[in-house]
Design an enzyme around this catalytic site. Structure first.
Site, mmCIF file in Angstrom:
data_model
loop_
_atom_site.group_PDB
_atom_site.id
_atom_site.type_symbol
_atom_site.label_atom_id
_atom_site.label_comp_id
_atom_site.label_asym_id
_atom_site.label_seq_id
_atom_site.Cartn_x
_atom_site.Cartn_y
_atom_site.Cartn_z
ATOM 1 N N ASP A 11 0.647 -1.596 0.196
ATOM 2 C CA ASP A 11 -0.029 0.098 -0.144
ATOM 3 C C ASP A 11 1.109 0.894 -0.463
ATOM 4 O OD1 ASP A 11 -2.899 -1.505 0.104
ATOM 5 O OD2 ASP A 11 -2.450 -1.845 2.443
ATOM 6 N N LYS A 33 -0.452 -8.231 -2.692
ATOM 7 C CA LYS A 33 -1.567 -7.928 -3.050
ATOM 8 C C LYS A 33 -1.787 -5.991 -2.726
ATOM 9 C CE LYS A 33 -5.020 -6.852 1.049
ATOM 10 N NZ LYS A 33 -5.198 -5.456 0.763
ATOM 11 N N LYS A 63 -12.070 -4.467 -3.538
ATOM 12 C CA LYS A 63 -13.564 -4.345 -2.665
ATOM 13 C C LYS A 63 -14.697 -3.823 -4.020
ATOM 14 C CE LYS A 63 -11.364 -4.282 1.716
ATOM 15 N NZ LYS A 63 -9.800 -3.861 1.820
ATOM 16 N N ILE A 67 -22.691 -2.563 -8.954
ATOM 17 C CA ILE A 67 -23.466 -3.111 -9.879
ATOM 18 C C ILE A 67 -23.482 -4.623 -11.033
ATOM 19 C CG2 ILE A 67 -25.700 -1.382 -9.876
ATOM 20 C CD1 ILE A 67 -25.048 -0.813 -13.011
ATOM 21 N N ASN A 69 -23.250 -5.208 -14.065
ATOM 22 C CA ASN A 69 -22.266 -4.384 -15.454
ATOM 23 C C ASN A 69 -21.167 -3.552 -15.224
ATOM 24 O OD1 ASN A 69 -22.377 -3.877 -17.790
ATOM 25 N ND2 ASN A 69 -22.109 -1.585 -18.213
ATOM 26 N N THR A 70 -20.765 -2.961 -13.744
ATOM 27 C CA THR A 70 -20.044 -2.081 -13.627
ATOM 28 C C THR A 70 -18.884 -2.956 -13.156
ATOM 29 O OG1 THR A 70 -20.917 0.028 -12.857
ATOM 30 C CG2 THR A 70 -19.116 0.134 -12.152
ATOM 31 N N PRO A 166 -6.133 -10.026 6.925
ATOM 32 C CA PRO A 166 -5.576 -8.920 6.825
ATOM 33 C C PRO A 166 -5.357 -8.131 8.367
ATOM 34 C CG PRO A 166 -7.611 -8.151 6.332
ATOM 35 C CD PRO A 166 -7.507 -9.790 6.043
ATOM 36 N N GLY A 172 -2.512 -4.950 14.425
ATOM 37 C CA GLY A 172 -2.091 -5.542 16.327
ATOM 38 C C GLY A 172 -2.893 -7.718 15.606
ATOM 39 N N GLY A 189 0.958 -5.724 5.724
ATOM 40 C CA GLY A 189 1.313 -4.243 5.406
ATOM 41 C C GLY A 189 2.330 -3.547 5.543
#
Length: 216
Positions: A11, A33, A63, A67, A69-70, A166, A172, A189
């Site tokens: 990240d 990732k 994530k 909908i 199609n998107t 994750p 922690g 990460g």
């Protein structure tokens, strides 16, 4: 690395830094990732580059939660760039998840690692587990910060579906504890990429996971 259960959550924004960290840690990883920060900062092509540099699977942690199609339009471009897996939310419904699964390997979020996940996601975790059991994706996301929840999810989940967790390190969670609770992979990460020596930090977590599974 064969036998590794460690996934690096890379990240960061900068392409050069991302590739350097990937090279330093690759020997101890199962996969890398990537999330929105790196894709926004370096472009979608970073997925292709990471695969070329490391030879490791790349998980696109988008994530997806739109909908069908998107979701399909986004997933198509991301798989085209070389991603091996895409993480999608289950709460938009079965059809939205299936739109991603039609194009490639998918990981469904059934519970997240931050405290706020207790507000809205955890109350519907059972329904999200049921969705995963019906669709049989590659895996699900569960919180390393709450090993008891990982154990619960493992008890309800089809045994063929992997659990990726994750929250190890800065949030922690402890690798050994969550692996013993039933996780298949731990996602780390900041404890690696913010370290003065990312390779050494990755090695220590890798060796901790070996100890849990009794590998040599």
């Amino acid at each position: 690395m064969a036998g590794s259960r460690l996934i690096l959550a890379l990240d960061v924004y900068e392409r050069k830094r991302a590739l350097e960290i990937a090279r330093e840690t690759a020997d101890y990883l199962w996969a890398i990732k990537v999330n929105w920060p790196l894709i926004i900062g370096s472009g979608l092509g970073i997925i292709t580059e990471l695969k070329q540099v490391t030879g490791l699977p790349v998980i696109a942690d988008l994530k997806l939660a739109d909908i069908p199609n998107t979701n399909r339009l986004i997933a198509g471009k991301v798989f085209e760039a070389g991603a091996d897996y895409i993480i999608a939310h289950g709460f938009p419904g079965k059809d939205s998840v299936e739109a991603v699964m039609e194009l490639g390997e998918t990981i469904i979020v059934v519970e997240m690692s931050h405290p706020g996940a207790k507000e809205f996601i955890q109350p519907v975790t059972d329904k999200l587990i049921a969705l995963a059991n019906e669709l049989e994706p590659f895996g699900v996301i569960a919180p390393a910060t709450r090993p008891e929840r990982v154990a619960y999810i493992r008890s309800k989940l089809n045994e063929k579906i992997r659990i990726l967790t994750p929250g190890v390190g800065a949030q922690g969670g402890k690798a050994g504890e969550v692996l013993r609770a039933g996780a298949d992979y731990v996602i780390v990460g900041r404890s690696i990429y913010e370290s003065d020596n990312p390779g050494e930090s990755a090695r220590l977590i890798y060796e901790e996971s070996l100890g849990v599974w009794g590998w040599s």
